[in-house]
Scaffold this active site. Structure first.
Site, PDB file in Angstrom:
ATOM      1  N   LYS A  11       4.765 -46.335  42.743  1.00  0.00           N
ATOM      2  CA  LYS A  11       6.008 -45.620  42.399  1.00  0.00           C
ATOM      3  C   LYS A  11       5.846 -44.941  41.051  1.00  0.00           C
ATOM      4  O   LYS A  11       5.010 -45.331  40.226  1.00  0.00           O
ATOM      5  CB  LYS A  11       7.206 -46.563  42.373  1.00  0.00           C
ATOM      6  N   ASP A 139      10.668 -55.214  40.600  1.00  0.00           N
ATOM      7  CA  ASP A 139      10.261 -53.976  41.272  1.00  0.00           C
ATOM      8  C   ASP A 139       9.874 -54.187  42.739  1.00  0.00           C
ATOM      9  O   ASP A 139       9.734 -53.222  43.492  1.00  0.00           O
ATOM     10  CB  ASP A 139       9.038 -53.347  40.574  1.00  0.00           C
TER      11      ASP A 139
END
Ligand code: ATP
Length: 296
Positions: A11, A139
């Site tokens: 990401k 995350d």
């Protein structure tokens, strides 16, 4: 024995603001996470006739293969949650730089949760998997899904957003700072945080939507880590300038760094940028936004 292969995408944060530490020690964050096409590869095999987790690591970046690896811990957590005592063999091919602000470890953990749940014929719902993901790390929850999302709380509260199609150069120097060090640099740089979050979720959402429409001015893509980190990482600061000089429309640090990404209008400019950086011995790749939709 049946094997499942899964991709674990890196990401970038299109927006990241950090608030004061909470009573549980975590900082509150407001973040827009976006999945890119750079990925690790995970292959999982279950063997009901044996016991224990065996992890092999290959690829360009080396990681531990014991409990220190989030892949190992994800597999262990699923087995514990389902009270299973079977053998699990996992091969992890690392293509995502380690400790880079790209959530490589978190994405590997999420991919392991998806792969094992599939191999076991989906005993866990999406919500149950998200609970396990949150236990593994803030995350990991975003990485369980795909696309683009507004992430709040300590990063584990996810609201999906529309997913822009972007062209990226992701690059990283050899400089490194652990996430823990990055947070103390942040505390030093900003002093007291005024409130839970410096910007609220609504502002963040508006910024991203403006960006998708092409109306977002460059400074609105924001990362609270960038100023304090660039001050202490001279090579990374120089890399940031180089990417901009190669024509990136936006250049920003990802997560707690030190990876820096540029968003380009054309693949030609992006590939010229990558060629130039690689010729200087800098890790750099051209990638696009990842497609949406995992088979969970
Ligand atoms: P984030 O953006 O979520 O802060 P990161 O990209 O900065 O993550 P990672 O690459 O996930 O950082 O690695 C951070 C630490 O986690 C390293 O010390 C590394 O040894 C450890 N780690 C555990 N499992 C993994 C994994 N599967 N891949 C990479 N690192 C891992």
């Amino acid at each position: 024995m049946h094997t499942v292969k899964e991709r674990a995408y890196a990401k970038v944060n299109l927006y990241l603001d950090v608030g004061a530490p909470r009573s549980d020690g975590f900082h509150s964050v407001v973040s827009v996470m976006h999945m890119t096409g750079l990925y690790d590869e995970i292959s999982v095999t279950l063997d009901r006739a044996s016991h224990g987790i065996t992890l092999y690591s290959e690829g360009g970046f080396s990681v531990p293969t014991d409990r220190r690896n989030l892949v190992y811990r994800a597999a262990e957590l699923i087995l514990k949650r389902l009270s299973l005592d079977i053998g699990v063999k996992i091969t992890l091919k690392k293509n995502i730089p380690v400790s880079a602000g790209l959530a490589g470890g978190s994405s590997d953990a999420a991919a392991t949760l998806r792969a094992m749940n599939r191999l076991l014929k989906r005993p866990l719902s999406r919500a149950a998997l998200a609970e396990l993901a949150a236990e593994l790390g803030s995350d990991v929850v975003f990485c369980l899904y795909s696309g683009t999302a507004l992430c709040t709380g300590r990063g584990e509260i996810i609201s999906p957003l529309s997913h822009p199609e972007l062209i990226f150069v992701i690059a990283k120097t050899r400089e490194c700072v652990s996430t823990k060090e990055a947070y103390s640099l942040l505390d030093e740089y900003y002093g007291d945080f005024k409130s839970g979050t410096a910007e609220d979720a609504e502002d963040c959402l508006r910024e991203l939507l403006g960006f998708i429409d092409g109306k977002c001015p460059p400074q609105r893509l924001y990362n609270a880590f960038e100023a304090p980190m660039l001050k202490t990482l001279p090579d990374t600061e120089a890399l940031h300038k180089k990417i901009t000089a190669h024509g990136a429309r936006y250049t920003l640090m990802s997560g707690s760094g030190p990876s820096v990404f540029g968003i380009f209008d054309t693949e030609k400019n992006a590939s010229e940028c990558v060629r130039a950086l690689v010729s200087e011995g800098i890790f750099a790749i051209l990638t696009r936004s990842a497609g949406c939709g995992f088979d969970i």
